[in-house]
Design a protein around this motif. Structure first.
Motif, PDB file in Angstrom:
ATOM      1  N   TYR A   1       0.811  -1.211   0.000  1.00 35.77           N
ATOM      2  CA  TYR A   1       0.000   0.000   0.000  1.00 35.77           C
ATOM      3  C   TYR A   1       0.851   1.271   0.000  1.00 35.77           C
ATOM      4  O   TYR A   1       2.020   1.265   0.370  1.00 35.77           O
ATOM      5  N   LYS A   2       0.214   2.308  -0.470  1.00 37.72           N
ATOM      6  CA  LYS A   2       0.820   3.634  -0.417  1.00 37.72           C
ATOM      7  C   LYS A   2       0.318   4.344   0.837  1.00 37.72           C
ATOM      8  O   LYS A   2      -0.797   4.074   1.319  1.00 37.72           O
TER       9      LYS A   2
ATOM     10  N   ILE B   1      -2.431  -0.989  -3.192  1.00 37.06           N
ATOM     11  CA  ILE B   1      -2.171  -0.916  -4.622  1.00 37.06           C
ATOM     12  C   ILE B   1      -1.777  -2.312  -5.099  1.00 37.06           C
ATOM     13  O   ILE B   1      -1.445  -3.181  -4.286  1.00 37.06           O
TER      14      ILE B   1
END
Length: 215
Positions: free
Chosen positions: A111-112, A133
């Motif tokens: 993930y961001k 993501i």
């Protein structure tokens, strides 16, 4: 580094601290002074959650630091199996592997995440956004581990005038696999406030951790 999230996503989050947006949300429960609302995702059958409340005896800046400190999280979150940050195309992404109770498979996330600080009515507001993501090229899938592809979390902290920290959190997670939806929803009911309780305890211990780390 390019922007990971839009400015409007952050401003929408910190506005929830003073003006909760709960139209279409169901009041679910209250725990440790935190009000929890939920909304059904018709596709997955799982709920997303919003949490509002105040955590006492800590401050907002420390909360933001603790939330962002991955090394520290490894010391207090017993569910962490693997957790690290990796730069990909100039952007820092996070890999997180989570221990699930046997006989369930572990889950992992890519993930961001981004922190921004705002000033509102003379107070600093810390907003952190995280969203899964898909990047199997840089974070390959692992044996006996299920990749979670739909996860998002928003957290906003600001100091409360009466003391402590005013908190807003929005959370959704689809762990996939063969776990019944009722079990996921039941676990989330306890996991969301439990996470914030852990955060509070970890914030209180953070100064001592930094002293030990910097020796």
């Amino acid at each position: 580094m390019g922007e990971l999230f839009q400015e409007s996503e952050f401003t929408d989050a910190f506005q929830e601290l003073d003006e909760p947006h709960v139209d279409g949300w169901e009041f679910f429960t209250e725990s440790h002074g935190l009000k929890i609302y939920r909304k059904l995702n018709q596709t997955s059958g799982l709920y997303q959650y919003k949490v509002y409340g105040t955590l006492t005896e800590i401050d907002a800046e420390t909360c933001s630091q603790v939330y962002m400190d991955l090394d520290y999280r490894k010391t207090w979150d017993s569910y962490v199996y693997e957790l690290y940050e990796k730069e990909v195309s100039g952007k820092k992404l996070i890999y997180w592997s989570v221990k699930f109770p046997k006989p369930m498979s572990y889950r992992d996330y890519v993930y961001k995440r981004e922190l921004r600080t705002f000033e509102k009515d003379g107070k600093d507001v810390y907003v952190i956004l995280a969203q899964s993501i898909q990047d199997k090229e840089n974070f390959s899938e692992k044996w006996m581990t299920i990749r979670v592809e739909d996860y998002h979390q928003t957290v906003a902290f600001t100091n409360d005038p009466s003391g402590g920290v005013q908190v807003f959190m929005q959370y959704y997670d689809d762990p996939k696999g063969m776990i019944p939806t009722w079990l996921v929803n039941w676990a989330s009911k306890t996991a969301v406030p439990a996470f914030l309780d852990q955060m509070k305890s970890s914030c209180q211990k953070y100064p001592d951790y930094l002293k030990t780390k910097n020796k």
